[in-house]
Design a protein around this motif. Structure first.
Motif, PDB file in Angstrom:
ATOM      1  N   LYS A   1      -9.971  -8.114  -8.793  1.00 49.22           N
ATOM      2  CA  LYS A   1     -10.413  -7.076  -7.950  1.00 49.22           C
ATOM      3  C   LYS A   1     -11.553  -7.711  -7.538  1.00 49.22           C
ATOM      4  N   THR A   2     -11.941  -7.322  -7.314  1.00 56.66           N
ATOM      5  CA  THR A   2     -13.361  -6.598  -6.232  1.00 56.66           C
ATOM      6  C   THR A   2     -14.554  -5.293  -6.178  1.00 56.66           C
ATOM      7  N   THR A   3     -15.658  -6.101  -6.594  1.00 58.52           N
ATOM      8  CA  THR A   3     -16.706  -5.144  -6.636  1.00 58.52           C
ATOM      9  C   THR A   3     -16.616  -3.500  -6.146  1.00 58.52           C
ATOM     10  N   THR A   4     -16.060  -3.810  -4.818  1.00 60.06           N
ATOM     11  CA  THR A   4     -15.605  -2.950  -3.588  1.00 60.06           C
ATOM     12  C   THR A   4     -14.968  -3.028  -2.675  1.00 60.06           C
ATOM     13  N   ASN A   5     -14.388  -1.918  -1.556  1.00 61.30           N
ATOM     14  CA  ASN A   5     -13.519  -2.450  -0.844  1.00 61.30           C
ATOM     15  C   ASN A   5     -13.333  -2.461   0.325  1.00 61.30           C
ATOM     16  N   TYR A   6     -14.554  -2.579   0.889  1.00 53.25           N
ATOM     17  CA  TYR A   6     -15.050  -2.556   2.319  1.00 53.25           C
ATOM     18  C   TYR A   6     -13.432  -2.944   3.308  1.00 53.25           C
ATOM     19  N   ALA A   7     -12.861  -4.632   2.417  1.00 50.17           N
ATOM     20  CA  ALA A   7     -11.667  -5.545   3.442  1.00 50.17           C
ATOM     21  C   ALA A   7     -10.528  -3.806   3.364  1.00 50.17           C
ATOM     22  N   GLY A   8      -9.806  -3.201   2.383  1.00 50.49           N
ATOM     23  CA  GLY A   8      -8.825  -2.026   2.375  1.00 50.49           C
ATOM     24  C   GLY A   8      -8.617  -2.388   2.387  1.00 50.49           C
ATOM     25  N   GLY A   9      -8.361  -3.592   1.269  1.00 49.35           N
ATOM     26  CA  GLY A   9      -7.524  -4.166   0.823  1.00 49.35           C
ATOM     27  C   GLY A   9      -6.489  -5.299   1.250  1.00 49.35           C
ATOM     28  N   ILE A  10      -7.065  -5.788   2.299  1.00 52.56           N
ATOM     29  CA  ILE A  10      -6.463  -6.891   3.053  1.00 52.56           C
ATOM     30  C   ILE A  10      -7.149  -8.063   3.411  1.00 52.56           C
ATOM     31  N   LEU A  11      -7.040  -9.127   3.451  1.00 50.27           N
ATOM     32  CA  LEU A  11      -8.535 -10.453   4.119  1.00 50.27           C
ATOM     33  C   LEU A  11      -7.039 -11.152   4.800  1.00 50.27           C
ATOM     34  N   GLY A  12      -7.330 -11.406   6.494  1.00 51.88           N
ATOM     35  CA  GLY A  12      -7.483 -13.145   6.625  1.00 51.88           C
ATOM     36  C   GLY A  12      -5.668 -11.630   7.313  1.00 51.88           C
ATOM     37  N   GLY A  13      -5.015 -10.909   6.944  1.00 52.41           N
ATOM     38  CA  GLY A  13      -4.222  -9.775   7.729  1.00 52.41           C
ATOM     39  C   GLY A  13      -3.355 -10.164   6.473  1.00 52.41           C
ATOM     40  N   ILE A  14      -3.347 -10.637   5.304  1.00 54.19           N
ATOM     41  CA  ILE A  14      -2.779 -10.909   4.127  1.00 54.19           C
ATOM     42  C   ILE A  14      -3.092  -9.514   3.249  1.00 54.19           C
ATOM     43  N   SER A  15      -2.154  -8.943   2.303  1.00 46.29           N
ATOM     44  CA  SER A  15      -2.872  -8.081   0.799  1.00 46.29           C
ATOM     45  C   SER A  15      -3.969  -8.728  -0.138  1.00 46.29           C
TER      46      SER A  15
END
Length: 365
Positions: free
Chosen positions: A280-294
């Motif tokens: 888990k992350t403290t915030t979710n600015y990435a919208g649940g996706i990093l590098g094109g991968i959930s």
């Protein structure tokens, strides 16, 4: 490829026109022995069907879905699933005035330019009527995703300049119940009332208005999406931008994130709990996706819809010969598309997730 198919492993092809005999969809790649709940599929179509309230088009279509193949004794067989939705309330005469006249901000001219022929009856294939087929297919994708613990929830968050407050809730069933209690499908009752009154006033003026839909996907495991051209957010963006009247897509922090510093925008990982399968992350600015991968966090995005192009006012335009002309909207049209588009957004998200889920299964041992 003619652009009527979507997806790679969980693949759909839609067919039919707004004023033809029927519209439909063929689903290829749905795993066998999936329980197919026809009542659920019909309930999804009912959310999109026309004529459901005073703030939607008054075209009367039951959108009753028929199974042609691929389902036996309530289960998918692993072979192509074909679903048909008859058109019941066409009024082609409503479009007789624009046989040779291009409607402003419609696809009339570009279809003529591309094909040298167009179906003037409601726009033919370019009509939003086609999206009913997507909703039927998306309902089956939702049934598949539910088995994997993945849930999708969308709702109207703005109409014109009326904005709903941000809703923070892990109880999707509660938000879903609130959303379905009002005809604009906003999960905030006070804002919903204001939106409905505004849309109705716009309708009485013979005009239209746009809006936004927000969506959250919960329970998506880490690892869905491809690293380069088929990034998960890229596939979601393509899916949403393929919906009629969509003019914008953003995920996570979206355009607002461009105003932040990296020190503000970075999502800081938390230590993994012993009983947890995901970080888990403290915030979710990435919208649940990093590098094109959930990454296992909630996937969040917004979709912006333009005002419906058909308005009940005289407008200057041109005819097929390029000569100045005038046109006035006729027929039955939505003053605002977003109430009926909520389930379309969910359907397209489900199709993306189902396809990426199967692709991920095929890429790891």
């Amino acid at each position: 490829m003619a652009g009527n198919s979507f997806g790679q492993l969980f693949r759909i092809t839609t067919f039919g026109e707004s004023h033809g005999v029927a519209i439909g969809v063929i689903i290829d790649g749905c795993p066998a022995q999936l329980d197919i709940d026809m009542d659920f599929i019909q309930s999804e179509l009912d959310k999109r069907r026309p004529g459901q309230s005073k703030i939607t088009t008054q075209r009367k279509e039951s959108d009753t879905v028929q199974i042609l193949s691929g389902i036996f004794e309530g289960k998918s067989t692993g072979t192509p699933i074909a679903l048909l939705i008859p058109n019941e309330d066409q009024r082609s005469k409503d479009y007789g005035h624009n046989i040779d006249v291009y409607r402003p901000s419609h696809a009339d001219y570009v279809y003529d330019a591309k094909y040298g022929i167009r179906d003037h009856r409601g726009g033919g294939r370019s009509s939003a009527r086609e999206t009913a087929a997507r909703v039927a297919a998306g309902a089956i994708a939702k049934l598949f995703l539910k088995q994997q613990g993945i849930e999708i929830f969308a709702h109207v968050t703005s109409v014109g300049k009326i904005e709903a407050p941000n809703l923070e809730s892990n109880d999707l069933l509660s938000l879903l119940a609130i959303r379905e209690e009002n005809i604009v499908r906003c999960a905030d009752p006070a804002t919903a009332h204001e939106m409905i009154e505004f849309i109705d006033s716009v309708r009485k003026d013979g005009d239209t208005v746009g809006g936004k839909i927000s969506c959250v996907i919960k329970g998506c495991p880490a690892g869905l999406g491809e690293p380069v051209f088929d990034k998960l957010h890229a596939d979601l963006g393509k899916a949403m931008l393929s919906i009629n009247a969509v003019h914008g897509f953003e995920y996570g922090s979206g355009f607002a994130g461009s105003e932040l510093r990296g020190s503000q925008h970075n999502d800081i990982p938390q230590p993994k709990a012993a009983d947890s399968k995901v970080f888990k992350t403290t915030t979710n600015y990435a919208g649940g996706i990093l590098g094109g991968i959930s990454n296992g966090m909630d996937i969040t995005f917004k979709v912006a819809f333009k005002p419906v192009a058909t308005i009940m006012h005289n407008q200057q335009t041109i005819n097929a010969a390029g000569e100045a002309s005038e046109i006035k909207g006729k027929g039955r049209h939505d003053p605002c598309v977003v109430p009926r588009a909520v389930v379309i957004v969910e359907a397209m998200a489900a199709l993306v997730l189902a396809d990426q889920f199967l692709r991920n299964k095929a890429s790891v041992v």
